[in-house]
Design a protein around this motif. Sequence first.
Motif, PDB file in Angstrom:
ATOM      1  N   CYS A   1      -2.796  -0.689 -20.310  1.00  9.35           N
ATOM      2  CA  CYS A   1      -1.561  -1.052 -21.015  1.00  9.35           C
ATOM      3  C   CYS A   1      -1.714  -2.388 -21.732  1.00  9.35           C
ATOM      4  O   CYS A   1      -1.139  -2.598 -22.808  1.00  9.35           O
ATOM      5  N   ALA A   2      -2.499  -3.272 -21.152  1.00 12.52           N
ATOM      6  CA  ALA A   2      -2.679  -4.601 -21.739  1.00 12.52           C
ATOM      7  C   ALA A   2      -3.690  -4.623 -22.879  1.00 12.52           C
ATOM      8  O   ALA A   2      -3.535  -5.402 -23.818  1.00 12.52           O
ATOM      9  N   VAL A   3      -4.716  -3.780 -22.799  1.00 13.59           N
ATOM     10  CA  VAL A   3      -5.826  -3.924 -23.757  1.00 13.59           C
ATOM     11  C   VAL A   3      -5.914  -2.830 -24.810  1.00 13.59           C
ATOM     12  O   VAL A   3      -6.629  -2.998 -25.796  1.00 13.59           O
ATOM     13  N   GLU A   4      -5.212  -1.727 -24.603  1.00 10.85           N
ATOM     14  CA  GLU A   4      -5.369  -0.599 -25.528  1.00 10.85           C
ATOM     15  C   GLU A   4      -4.071  -0.339 -26.285  1.00 10.85           C
ATOM     16  O   GLU A   4      -3.056   0.028 -25.685  1.00 10.85           O
ATOM     17  N   ASP A   5      -4.121  -0.536 -27.590  1.00  9.66           N
ATOM     18  CA  ASP A   5      -2.936  -0.290 -28.422  1.00  9.66           C
ATOM     19  C   ASP A   5      -2.448   1.138 -28.226  1.00  9.66           C
ATOM     20  O   ASP A   5      -3.236   2.080 -28.273  1.00  9.66           O
TER      21      ASP A   5
ATOM     22  N   ASP B   1      -5.980 -13.250 -17.459  1.00  6.46           N
ATOM     23  CA  ASP B   1      -6.716 -13.595 -16.235  1.00  6.46           C
ATOM     24  C   ASP B   1      -6.858 -12.391 -15.314  1.00  6.46           C
ATOM     25  O   ASP B   1      -7.920 -12.178 -14.713  1.00  6.46           O
ATOM     26  N   GLU B   2      -5.801 -11.603 -15.193  1.00  8.24           N
ATOM     27  CA  GLU B   2      -5.864 -10.398 -14.360  1.00  8.24           C
ATOM     28  C   GLU B   2      -6.878  -9.397 -14.920  1.00  8.24           C
ATOM     29  O   GLU B   2      -7.593  -8.744 -14.159  1.00  8.24           O
ATOM     30  N   GLN B   3      -6.952  -9.305 -16.235  1.00 12.47           N
ATOM     31  CA  GLN B   3      -7.910  -8.397 -16.867  1.00 12.47           C
ATOM     32  C   GLN B   3      -9.337  -8.782 -16.511  1.00 12.47           C
ATOM     33  O   GLN B   3     -10.156  -7.922 -16.145  1.00 12.47           O
TER      34      GLN B   3
ATOM     35  N   ILE C   1      -9.783   5.032  -6.178  1.00 12.11           N
ATOM     36  CA  ILE C   1      -8.415   5.355  -5.768  1.00 12.11           C
ATOM     37  C   ILE C   1      -7.599   4.070  -5.679  1.00 12.11           C
ATOM     38  O   ILE C   1      -6.499   3.982  -6.217  1.00 12.11           O
ATOM     39  N   ARG C   2      -8.143   3.053  -5.015  1.00 12.47           N
ATOM     40  CA  ARG C   2      -7.435   1.791  -4.849  1.00 12.47           C
ATOM     41  C   ARG C   2      -7.132   1.134  -6.196  1.00 12.47           C
ATOM     42  O   ARG C   2      -6.084   0.519  -6.397  1.00 12.47           O
ATOM     43  N   LEU C   3      -8.027   1.294  -7.145  1.00 14.93           N
ATOM     44  CA  LEU C   3      -7.923   0.577  -8.417  1.00 14.93           C
ATOM     45  C   LEU C   3      -7.280   1.386  -9.544  1.00 14.93           C
ATOM     46  O   LEU C   3      -7.108   0.854 -10.648  1.00 14.93           O
ATOM     47  N   HIS C   4      -6.896   2.647  -9.314  1.00 14.82           N
ATOM     48  CA  HIS C   4      -6.409   3.439 -10.453  1.00 14.82           C
ATOM     49  C   HIS C   4      -5.070   2.953 -10.996  1.00 14.82           C
ATOM     50  O   HIS C   4      -4.803   3.113 -12.190  1.00 14.82           O
ATOM     51  N   VAL C   5      -4.241   2.321 -10.193  1.00  9.99           N
ATOM     52  CA  VAL C   5      -2.997   1.739 -10.707  1.00  9.99           C
ATOM     53  C   VAL C   5      -3.314   0.456 -11.477  1.00  9.99           C
ATOM     54  O   VAL C   5      -2.755   0.224 -12.558  1.00  9.99           O
ATOM     55  N   ALA C   6      -4.219  -0.348 -10.964  1.00 14.77           N
ATOM     56  CA  ALA C   6      -4.647  -1.546 -11.699  1.00 14.77           C
ATOM     57  C   ALA C   6      -5.245  -1.138 -13.047  1.00 14.77           C
ATOM     58  O   ALA C   6      -5.029  -1.820 -14.059  1.00 14.77           O
ATOM     59  N   ALA C   7      -5.960  -0.021 -13.071  1.00 13.62           N
ATOM     60  CA  ALA C   7      -6.534   0.463 -14.332  1.00 13.62           C
ATOM     61  C   ALA C   7      -5.434   0.813 -15.328  1.00 13.62           C
ATOM     62  O   ALA C   7      -5.585   0.564 -16.528  1.00 13.62           O
ATOM     63  N   LYS C   8      -4.337   1.368 -14.863  1.00 21.12           N
ATOM     64  CA  LYS C   8      -3.205   1.643 -15.766  1.00 21.12           C
ATOM     65  C   LYS C   8      -2.675   0.329 -16.333  1.00 21.12           C
ATOM     66  O   LYS C   8      -2.440   0.220 -17.544  1.00 21.12           O
TER      67      LYS C   8
ATOM     68  N   LEU D   1       7.368  -1.457 -11.680  1.00 17.64           N
ATOM     69  CA  LEU D   1       7.318  -1.778 -10.243  1.00 17.64           C
ATOM     70  C   LEU D   1       5.948  -2.319  -9.830  1.00 17.64           C
ATOM     71  O   LEU D   1       5.838  -3.066  -8.867  1.00 17.64           O
ATOM     72  N   GLN D   2       4.920  -1.923 -10.559  1.00 20.33           N
ATOM     73  CA  GLN D   2       3.548  -2.287 -10.203  1.00 20.33           C
ATOM     74  C   GLN D   2       3.077  -3.590 -10.838  1.00 20.33           C
ATOM     75  O   GLN D   2       1.941  -3.997 -10.631  1.00 20.33           O
ATOM     76  N   GLY D   3       3.937  -4.242 -11.605  1.00 19.53           N
ATOM     77  CA  GLY D   3       3.579  -5.544 -12.162  1.00 19.53           C
ATOM     78  C   GLY D   3       3.437  -5.580 -13.667  1.00 19.53           C
ATOM     79  O   GLY D   3       3.140  -6.630 -14.228  1.00 19.53           O
ATOM     80  N   GLY D   4       3.602  -4.440 -14.339  1.00 18.24           N
ATOM     81  CA  GLY D   4       3.503  -4.412 -15.796  1.00 18.24           C
ATOM     82  C   GLY D   4       2.078  -4.606 -16.273  1.00 18.24           C
ATOM     83  O   GLY D   4       1.138  -4.667 -15.481  1.00 18.24           O
ATOM     84  N   PRO D   5       1.888  -4.702 -17.592  1.00 11.70           N
ATOM     85  CA  PRO D   5       0.555  -4.911 -18.142  1.00 11.70           C
ATOM     86  C   PRO D   5      -0.079  -6.185 -17.588  1.00 11.70           C
ATOM     87  O   PRO D   5       0.605  -7.172 -17.321  1.00 11.70           O
TER      88      PRO D   5
END
Length: 190
Positions: free
Chosen positions: A110-114, A138-140, A99-106, A130-134
Amino acid sequence: MKDSATLIEEIRRIYLRDGHHAYGLYHLNQLQHALQSAARAEAQGFSAALILAALLHDVGHMVHDLGHAPAEDGVDDKHEELGAVWAAARFPPAVSEPIRLHVAAKRYLCAVEDGYEAALSKDSVISLALQGGPMSADEQLAFLALPYARDAVALRRIDELAKDPAAITPTLDNFLQTYVDVARQTLTAQ
């Protein structure tokens, strides 16, 4: 810790009180989205904990006082954090961490999947900004190193598919009666 019957009743109250509110810009409500998410997780054979995480992943939208569409007002309600805190007080990390990580997963997808970002709905695009974009590279790497990151990615994929206003699913009580005790057993075993 609350007994299972009390916890089930608490979840029922939240979803029966606020679950009728619209889910984003779709023609379904929060409860329909939650039930579809849980049904998809169940159909994919995921664990009881991940099925409950799918059911409860947006509970953070219903346990704050920012209204029903804060993203449209330019506000990130941080529902993933609120929901995870709420869930962590009631369930093991196998429920609360996806639950905590599902927004980070989005952000990760967005960053890794065409094509992933281009396929997001209008409200997901608004919230992504609003959540920081792809994620950056380093974040990945940091995200992938987290326990439950893979579960969060699975949950995020389920989240994207659980938006059919005509879907037929089991009831809230069905999921609660079937999975709450099983998921909580891992908490008492730790």
